[in-house]
Design an enzyme around this catalytic site. Sequence first.
Site, PDB file in Angstrom:
ATOM      1  N   HIS A   1      85.008-100.011  50.549  1.00 54.47           N
ATOM      2  CA  HIS A   1      84.959-101.223  49.714  1.00 54.47           C
ATOM      3  C   HIS A   1      83.873-102.182  50.204  1.00 54.47           C
ATOM      4  CE1 HIS A   1      88.921-100.197  47.882  1.00 54.47           C
ATOM      5  NE2 HIS A   1      89.139 -99.694  49.091  1.00 54.47           N
TER       6      HIS A   1
ATOM      7  N   SER B   1      55.499-106.157  49.553  1.00 51.50           N
ATOM      8  CA  SER B   1      55.407-107.386  48.777  1.00 51.50           C
ATOM      9  C   SER B   1      53.960-107.831  48.671  1.00 51.50           C
ATOM     10  CB  SER B   1      56.238-108.496  49.430  1.00 51.50           C
ATOM     11  OG  SER B   1      56.049-109.728  48.771  1.00 51.50           O
TER      12      SER B   1
ATOM     13  N   LYS C   1      56.645-107.412  54.860  1.00 56.76           N
ATOM     14  CA  LYS C   1      57.841-106.877  54.203  1.00 56.76           C
ATOM     15  C   LYS C   1      57.620-105.408  53.851  1.00 56.76           C
ATOM     16  CE  LYS C   1      61.161-108.236  50.617  1.00 56.76           C
ATOM     17  NZ  LYS C   1      61.309-107.004  49.857  1.00 56.76           N
TER      18      LYS C   1
ATOM     19  N   GLU D   1      64.069 -96.038  46.142  1.00 56.71           N
ATOM     20  CA  GLU D   1      64.048 -96.703  44.838  1.00 56.71           C
ATOM     21  C   GLU D   1      63.487 -95.779  43.765  1.00 56.71           C
ATOM     22  OE1 GLU D   1      63.378-101.227  46.658  1.00 56.71           O
ATOM     23  OE2 GLU D   1      61.678-100.055  45.943  1.00 56.71           O
TER      24      GLU D   1
END
Length: 471
Positions: A189, A319, A325, A332
């Site tokens: 969870h 980025s 970053k 993805e």
Amino acid sequence: MQVADVRIERDSLGEVPVPVNALYGAQTARAVANFPISGLRPHPDLIVATAQVKLAAARVNYRNGRLTAEQARAIEQAAQEILDGQWHEHFVVDPYQAGAGTSHNMNANEVIANRANEILGGRRGEYRPVHPNDHVNLGQSSNDVIPTASRLALLRATPRLVEALRLLGEALCRKAQEFGNLTKTGRTHLQDAVPIRLGDEFSGYASAMRRAAERVAEARRALTELNLGATALGTGINAFPGYRAQVAAELSAITGFELRPAHNTFEITQSHADFAHLSGAIRNAALEVIRIANDIRLLGSGPRAGLGEIVLPPVQPGSSIMPGKVNPSIAEMVNMVAFQVVGYDHAVSLGVQAGQLDLNVMTPLIVYNLLWANDILANALTVFRTRCIEGIQANERRLSELAHGSIALATILTPQIGYLRAAEIAKKAWETGKTVREVVVEEGILSEAEAAEILDPVRMALPQDPDANRC
């Protein structure tokens, strides 16, 4: 198009201008004009598979006296050239075409007929002594050629996906072995749970990919049953007794697959459930890949504000505005591809249920979606393996920190002090910011030595069954 750039051909509807250098003919030219939909061309595996059907049919028809030696030899050579990679640019019908794939079938018939006549010294568009319908399509219908070619194309294509799944599973298994003794906090969870080894998590991923490969491999076996020789509806009209068995045997020799005539030609002509079965297996593989890619993104999130338990290999700056970053770009991409595969499966499902009465006319849509789902998923899995999974490193400091700080360690106390008392310990640890180990020592429940032994997450993470984490 200038007059000098075309030749005029005639079909049953009348005259049609055809590009002068095209190997295709009138019916293909009509299809190009009728279906300017996607700009896409037939999948290469479908082109090859269709040529294999024409090659097998020509050989069987010649042996049974239905083609002359000259006609059969020329058709065979033309078909073989296509198998060798020639003339694919002349297969030009959009995948979104008239039902049943008649246009694609005629595209193949015309290309092979024109090339056969060239081989025999003739000219494109004359169709002497080889005619697209009368000779290349002899004893055939689009209604048995296209389902058969679709099955052969998928039999050719799907081993790439099976292998990509298998290799990804092996890479994940190697990571499972590498991370085998690194303990971390489990999560259910998205909340802290009892300890688990990072290697055991990865063994689960490895096993899922192995089973996905097995499911795709199992689903493709049904495609070896062919309705070639069923012709229009399953009756075999315009073929001859024994043709189905002979052409299946010839196709087996050409393709290397163990093919067999359909047990019931009417079923295979009406029903595309075998395609739905394969599509479901590919979809299920995509769903597992989505789950694993999402886990990889979560486990690698951070580097400071996320879980940060693993470090993903940097593949590109993340980025255009934030220096330094680095994003989980490969995972993805894998998700995007897998989402598309799920969409392809939905289109296949709609196509499969759209069969009416004696024929399912949606075969072009079904095979297009299946072939591209297979290809893009196989390609994505290869990139996922080589540019992400194989380069993953464990953040051992972070793993240990979170494992020892988890309030879920109180679970091990339940047999000794009961569920409610253990819950109070966990709550106090959370509210005070202390570890469970510190709280039980302060409360006098355990001594330092007992707490160190009992609340050791490394020991708690060991599977009760030593064979449970085999990948």
